[in-house]
Design an enzyme around this catalytic site. Structure first.
Site, PDB file in Angstrom:
ATOM      1  N   ASP A 114       0.842  -1.198   0.000  1.00  0.00           N
ATOM      2  CA  ASP A 114       0.000   0.000   0.000  1.00  0.00           C
ATOM      3  C   ASP A 114       0.880   1.252   0.000  1.00  0.00           C
ATOM      4  O   ASP A 114       1.607   1.494   0.968  1.00  0.00           O
ATOM      5  CB  ASP A 114      -0.894  -0.039   1.247  1.00  0.00           C
ATOM      6  N   ASP A 115       0.816   2.003  -1.072  1.00  0.00           N
ATOM      7  CA  ASP A 115       1.554   3.276  -1.197  1.00  0.00           C
ATOM      8  C   ASP A 115       3.067   3.087  -1.327  1.00  0.00           C
ATOM      9  O   ASP A 115       3.834   3.982  -0.984  1.00  0.00           O
ATOM     10  CB  ASP A 115       1.281   4.221  -0.016  1.00  0.00           C
TER      11      ASP A 115
ATOM     12  N   CYS B  69      -6.313   3.875  -3.065  1.00  0.00           N
ATOM     13  CA  CYS B  69      -6.524   2.493  -2.599  1.00  0.00           C
ATOM     14  C   CYS B  69      -7.765   1.774  -3.145  1.00  0.00           C
ATOM     15  O   CYS B  69      -7.663   0.712  -3.739  1.00  0.00           O
ATOM     16  CB  CYS B  69      -6.613   2.485  -1.087  1.00  0.00           C
TER      17      CYS B  69
ATOM     18  N   ARG C 105      -7.737  -1.465  -5.788  1.00  0.00           N
ATOM     19  CA  ARG C 105      -8.001  -2.849  -5.350  1.00  0.00           C
ATOM     20  C   ARG C 105      -9.145  -3.471  -6.153  1.00  0.00           C
ATOM     21  O   ARG C 105      -9.106  -4.648  -6.527  1.00  0.00           O
ATOM     22  CB  ARG C 105      -8.374  -2.851  -3.860  1.00  0.00           C
TER      23      ARG C 105
ATOM     24  N   LYS D 253      -5.173  -5.796   4.172  1.00  0.00           N
ATOM     25  CA  LYS D 253      -6.125  -4.679   4.109  1.00  0.00           C
ATOM     26  C   LYS D 253      -7.089  -4.855   2.938  1.00  0.00           C
ATOM     27  O   LYS D 253      -6.657  -4.973   1.798  1.00  0.00           O
ATOM     28  CB  LYS D 253      -5.342  -3.375   3.953  1.00  0.00           C
TER      29      LYS D 253
ATOM     30  N   HIS E 166     -10.472  -2.947   2.091  1.00  0.00           N
ATOM     31  CA  HIS E 166     -10.836  -1.618   1.557  1.00  0.00           C
ATOM     32  C   HIS E 166     -11.751  -1.653   0.336  1.00  0.00           C
ATOM     33  O   HIS E 166     -11.670  -0.800  -0.555  1.00  0.00           O
ATOM     34  CB  HIS E 166      -9.578  -0.773   1.259  1.00  0.00           C
TER      35      HIS E 166
ATOM     36  N   SER F 188      -8.199   1.543   5.522  1.00  0.00           N
ATOM     37  CA  SER F 188      -6.822   2.006   5.740  1.00  0.00           C
ATOM     38  C   SER F 188      -6.482   2.143   7.216  1.00  0.00           C
ATOM     39  O   SER F 188      -7.346   2.427   8.049  1.00  0.00           O
ATOM     40  CB  SER F 188      -6.611   3.361   5.051  1.00  0.00           C
TER      41      SER F 188
ATOM     42  N   HIS G 245       1.695   2.317   3.894  1.00  0.00           N
ATOM     43  CA  HIS G 245       0.717   3.393   4.129  1.00  0.00           C
ATOM     44  C   HIS G 245       0.942   3.930   5.548  1.00  0.00           C
ATOM     45  O   HIS G 245       1.165   3.149   6.474  1.00  0.00           O
ATOM     46  CB  HIS G 245      -0.688   2.786   4.000  1.00  0.00           C
TER      47      HIS G 245
ATOM     48  N   ASP H 113      -0.303  -0.757  -4.757  1.00  0.00           N
ATOM     49  CA  ASP H 113      -1.632  -0.266  -5.150  1.00  0.00           C
ATOM     50  C   ASP H 113      -1.616   1.136  -5.746  1.00  0.00           C
ATOM     51  O   ASP H 113      -2.550   1.529  -6.434  1.00  0.00           O
ATOM     52  CB  ASP H 113      -2.607  -0.325  -3.964  1.00  0.00           C
ATOM     53  N   ASN H 114      -0.585   1.913  -5.443  1.00  0.00           N
ATOM     54  CA  ASN H 114      -0.445   3.263  -6.019  1.00  0.00           C
ATOM     55  C   ASN H 114       0.916   3.817  -5.602  1.00  0.00           C
ATOM     56  O   ASN H 114       1.641   3.195  -4.815  1.00  0.00           O
ATOM     57  CB  ASN H 114      -1.579   4.209  -5.582  1.00  0.00           C
TER      58      ASN H 114
ATOM     59  N   LYS I  91       1.308   9.436  -5.189  1.00  0.00           N
ATOM     60  CA  LYS I  91      -0.060   8.948  -4.961  1.00  0.00           C
ATOM     61  C   LYS I  91      -1.107  10.006  -5.293  1.00  0.00           C
ATOM     62  O   LYS I  91      -0.971  11.162  -4.919  1.00  0.00           O
ATOM     63  CB  LYS I  91      -0.186   8.567  -3.490  1.00  0.00           C
TER      64      LYS I  91
HETATM   65 MG    MG Z   1      -2.691   2.957  -1.368  1.00  0.00          MG
END
Ligand code: MG
Length: 469
Positions: A43-44, A83, A87, A140, A142, A165, A239, A291-292, A312
């Site tokens: 994540d991130d 996010c 996903r 996670k 989300h 998150s 994240h 994811d980003n 992001k």
């Molecule tokens: Mg993310």
């Protein structure tokens, strides 16, 4: 073949076999059952956050080794720069604008959201479950925290993780930035930890999440080893707020962010170890991606997008181009892949490897990447669509990218701006998107505009799930 050449060939084959030159017949599980799939989705994490993607300080030996033994992709994208839609796209193989998982007002789901991934969307888990796979989601989610939207109602046999998150449910009384940086506390964030549909801990002890996720994944590999399985492991980190277990505190020269990445790298190493221990490595495709892009306003608690522009939240490359490693010893052709790939492609790739037909009742946005992974045919994808919410901001074809609209990253980025004529960049010559070539290449621009128009004609507006509360 004449008699003499025939016998010469027979003798040569016998000699080669005696010397052990002939490859042994592949009598592995691959013959009898479809491959397992593990998708690790950080994540991130930015494009520049791994040793094998050029980070000068971070120590990621496990991922670097898997990249060297497998494929490291340099033009791999996530389908959204935040996010929730990211996903949704990975799991369904469809652009979030088609599934109601995109919005221009609320970009992700929040604890007060009522919506989630619609039941009529088919996830990779659902498709593989129906084909006899055991399926687990660990990490996670989300994609909706109300019971009907949880993983166990979207094709997963098992779920362990947090539903949204780790910076949500902020009860600290501090603003988002101050609660997350520079010294976050576990009790600031009243995030629940779930097993299947039950809350088992609240607030989740975030310092032990990576360790516990890892133990859960390893346990599932053992439990599922006699049948094909799909494990989706969407990591909570890096994240913000950043937390690591005691074992990793203060280890990295890159500070707390480095500690977090190094614990994730350890986690990947443990998964590899489990696959090798149970003799499953040669029948398991492991995919590692993010994811980003990095959440830049969090200063040194955010990652790096390497040579890419911004982070992001934006459709500049730094928001959506991410690290991507594919590992499957003995099956994947080791290489650095510069062709375009996208998380949208994981759905059709997974189904192709499992021998499952794509349902023909809806539009799909992914391409089967297995010819590139296995070296069995030409690469399928040559374009990329860059969405922010429900709007197409940019398109790429080959090395060319046209921006119709630009807007900077989350919090503090440049304001939204429409471009007529669009901005045009040659990404191979100009990785950080600095030099607009629109005036020099009007025919390229025209081609990209036509591609965007053809795509827009396929999009039917649907109700956004992200706006329901
Ligand atoms: Mg993310």
């Amino acid at each position: 073949m004449d008699g003499q050449r025939f016998w010469r060939a027979v003798v040569m084959a016998m000699l080669l076999a005696a010397w052990g030159v002939c490859p042994p017949a592949r009598a592995t599980q691959a013959d009898s059952r479809p491959p397992n799939l593990i998708i690790i989705f950080t994540d991130d994490m930015g494009y520049g956050d791994l040793g094998c993607y050029g980070h000068p300080v971070l120590d990621t030996p496990h991922l670097d080794r898997m990249a060297a033994e497998g494929q490291r992709w340099t033009s791999f994208y996530t389908a959204a720069s935040v996010c929730t839609p990211s996903r949704a796209a990975l799991l369904t193989g469809r652009l979030p604008v088609r599934s109601g998982m995109a919005s221009d007002r609320r970009r992700v789901l929040f604890p007060d959201s009522l919506g989630g991934l619609p039941q009529d969307e088919i996830t990779i888990a659902r498709a593989l479950q129906q084909a006899g796979y055991a399926t687990a989601c660990i990490g996670k989610w989300h994609l909706g925290h109300r019971e009907q939207f949880l993983p166990t109602n979207h094709g997963f046999d098992y779920y362990f993780g947090i539903p949204y998150s780790n910076d949500m449910d902020n009860v600290s009384g501090l603003g988002g930035f101050r609660a997350n940086y520079p010294v976050p506390q576990v009790e600031y964030f009243n995030v629940p930890l779930l097993r299947n549909t039950e809350i088992i801990e609240r607030p989740a002890d975030q310092t032990t999440l990576t360790r516990r996720y890892t133990e859960e994944v390893v346990r599932k590999i053992e439990a599922y080893r006699e049948q094909p399985f799909f494990i989706y492991y969407p990591q909570t980190f890096p994240h913000v707020p950043l937390f690591v277990s005691e074992q990793f505190q203060g280890r990295s020269a890159a500070g707390l962010y480095g500690d977090v990445i190094e614990e994730i790298d350890w986690s990947v190493g443990e998964i590899r170890r489990a696959l090798e221990q149970w003799d499953l490595a040669d029948n398991t495709l492991v995919v590692f991606t993010s994811d980003n892009g990095p959440w830049l306003p969090y200063r040194e608690h955010g990652g790096l997008s390497g040579p890419l522009r911004d982070g992001k939240g934006t459709t500049w490359e730094g928001g959506m181009r991410v690290p991507a490693i594919f590992w499957w010893p003995g099956q994947i052709e080791p290489a650095v892949i510069r062709e375009i790939g996208c998380t949208l492609d994981l759905f059709p790739t997974a189904l192709a490897l499992a021998g499952v037909e794509l349902p023909d009742d809806r539009l799909w946005d992914g391409y089967d990447l297995s010819p590139t992974l296995l070296g069995t045919g030409p690469h399928q994808r040559d374009e990329m669509l860059y969405y922010r919410g429900t709007q197409l901001y940019a398109v790429r074809q080959g090395p060319w990218k046209a921006h119709f609209i630009t807007q900077g990253a989350y919090q503090g980025g440049a304001p939204r701006q429409e471009h007529d004529p669009p901005k045009l960049f040659q990404l191979d010559h100009d990785v950080p998107e600095r030099f607009n070539r629109a005036e020099e290449f009007p025919e390229v621009l025209q081609r990209l505009q036509a591609l965007a128009d053809r795509h827009r004609a396929t999009v039917v507006p649907v109700e956004s799930q992200l706006e329901k509360r």
